[in-house]
Design an enzyme around this catalytic site. Sequence first.
Site, mmCIF file in Angstrom:
data_model
loop_
_atom_site.group_PDB
_atom_site.id
_atom_site.type_symbol
_atom_site.label_atom_id
_atom_site.label_comp_id
_atom_site.label_asym_id
_atom_site.label_seq_id
_atom_site.Cartn_x
_atom_site.Cartn_y
_atom_site.Cartn_z
ATOM 1 N N SER A 30 0.811 -1.220 0.000
ATOM 2 C CA SER A 30 0.000 0.000 0.000
ATOM 3 C C SER A 30 0.841 1.266 0.000
ATOM 4 O O SER A 30 0.366 2.319 -0.417
ATOM 5 C CB SER A 30 -0.938 -0.010 1.215
ATOM 6 O OG SER A 30 -0.184 -0.088 2.414
ATOM 7 N N LYS A 96 10.459 -7.863 5.161
ATOM 8 C CA LYS A 96 9.483 -7.648 4.096
ATOM 9 C C LYS A 96 8.723 -8.940 3.860
ATOM 10 O O LYS A 96 9.111 -9.992 4.387
ATOM 11 C CB LYS A 96 10.185 -7.207 2.800
ATOM 12 C CG LYS A 96 10.690 -5.773 2.858
ATOM 13 C CD LYS A 96 11.449 -5.358 1.608
ATOM 14 C CE LYS A 96 10.606 -5.529 0.366
ATOM 15 N NZ LYS A 96 9.282 -4.863 0.450
ATOM 16 N N GLY A 97 7.655 -8.852 3.066
ATOM 17 C CA GLY A 97 6.915 -10.060 2.742
ATOM 18 C C GLY A 97 5.489 -10.078 3.247
ATOM 19 O O GLY A 97 4.747 -11.013 3.007
ATOM 20 N N GLU A 105 10.613 -9.346 -4.919
ATOM 21 C CA GLU A 105 11.123 -8.090 -4.364
ATOM 22 C C GLU A 105 12.616 -8.177 -4.094
ATOM 23 O O GLU A 105 13.375 -7.256 -4.365
ATOM 24 C CB GLU A 105 10.382 -7.739 -3.073
ATOM 25 C CG GLU A 105 8.946 -7.292 -3.288
ATOM 26 C CD GLU A 105 8.216 -7.076 -1.981
ATOM 27 O OE1 GLU A 105 8.561 -7.740 -0.984
ATOM 28 O OE2 GLU A 105 7.284 -6.247 -1.958
ATOM 29 N N LYS A 123 6.512 1.570 11.131
ATOM 30 C CA LYS A 123 7.351 0.438 10.724
ATOM 31 C C LYS A 123 8.720 0.494 11.394
ATOM 32 O O LYS A 123 9.472 -0.487 11.334
ATOM 33 C CB LYS A 123 7.520 0.441 9.200
ATOM 34 C CG LYS A 123 6.211 0.440 8.412
ATOM 35 C CD LYS A 123 5.428 -0.831 8.627
ATOM 36 C CE LYS A 123 4.196 -0.918 7.755
ATOM 37 N NZ LYS A 123 4.457 -1.012 6.319
HETATM 38 O O1 DER Z 1 5.195 -7.369 1.149
HETATM 39 C C1 DER Z 1 6.039 -6.447 1.183
HETATM 40 O O2 DER Z 1 7.248 -6.621 1.271
HETATM 41 C C2 DER Z 1 5.500 -5.049 1.212
HETATM 42 O O3 DER Z 1 6.479 -4.145 0.764
HETATM 43 C C3 DER Z 1 5.111 -4.757 2.647
HETATM 44 O O4 DER Z 1 6.153 -5.169 3.434
HETATM 45 C C4 DER Z 1 4.794 -3.314 2.910
HETATM 46 O O5 DER Z 1 3.446 -3.211 2.761
HETATM 47 P P1 DER Z 1 2.667 -1.867 3.133
HETATM 48 O O6 DER Z 1 3.402 -0.740 2.440
HETATM 49 O O7 DER Z 1 1.298 -2.121 2.558
HETATM 50 O O8 DER Z 1 2.671 -1.721 4.630
#
Ligand code: DER
Length: 224
Positions: A30, A96-97, A105, A123
Amino acid sequence: TGIALAKKVAGQKAVEYIKAGMTVGLGTGSTAWWAIQEIGARVKAGLDINAIATSDQSYELAVALQIPLITFEEITQIDVDIDGADEVDRQLQLIKGGGGALLREKIIAAASQQMIVAVDEHKLVDTLGKFPLPVEVVVFGWEMTARKLAALGTQTVLREKNGQPFITDNGNYIIDCAFNAITDPATLHTRLNAIPGVAENGLFVNYAHTVIVGYENGTVNTLY
Ligand code: DER
């Protein structure tokens, strides 16, 4: 809301690192969504770039925004990769993930000259691991792979979607591993990827060059 504004300003600020003629990695999630929207607007206004997406989701968004897309068959390197993260520690190490796109990624981040990470303020953590670490595993023998992951000292959960196992863009499963505190991400990364059946893990160690933090009051801060 504040968090949406935080993501928006971080994602848009990250796009400032993109210059004409660059090849750009498009992240997933997002926050990356805002960056891709901004890239689309700048392409519409004449910015000349090529892009490669980290997920089917981001690929579809780029197509809709008419962002020129290329493949690894055509490129020699990626100049700037813009992506999100689930956690960022004080050394700019990442988990991440959360969106299930970690394998592509990481491939794109590893092929990039510069990885720009855009996150909302929530974060930022002192120590990685409160967020369960996503690990992408091949389907064959996943139950055994999960047991070997658990033996590293974690609770393991097969990620599900609508009551079925979540399937990644690569046809694999994701096992979310609650380590609680990851004080040595480099060592854990090595141990995880040594397990047969593990395709990739969500620890991005020494990938992030720059982290752009968006705050709920609409301000941004850049960490190096
Ligand atoms: O899946 C990922 O690695 C995305 O980058 C996630 O870690 C970040 O998602 P967000 O920006 O919706 O919080």
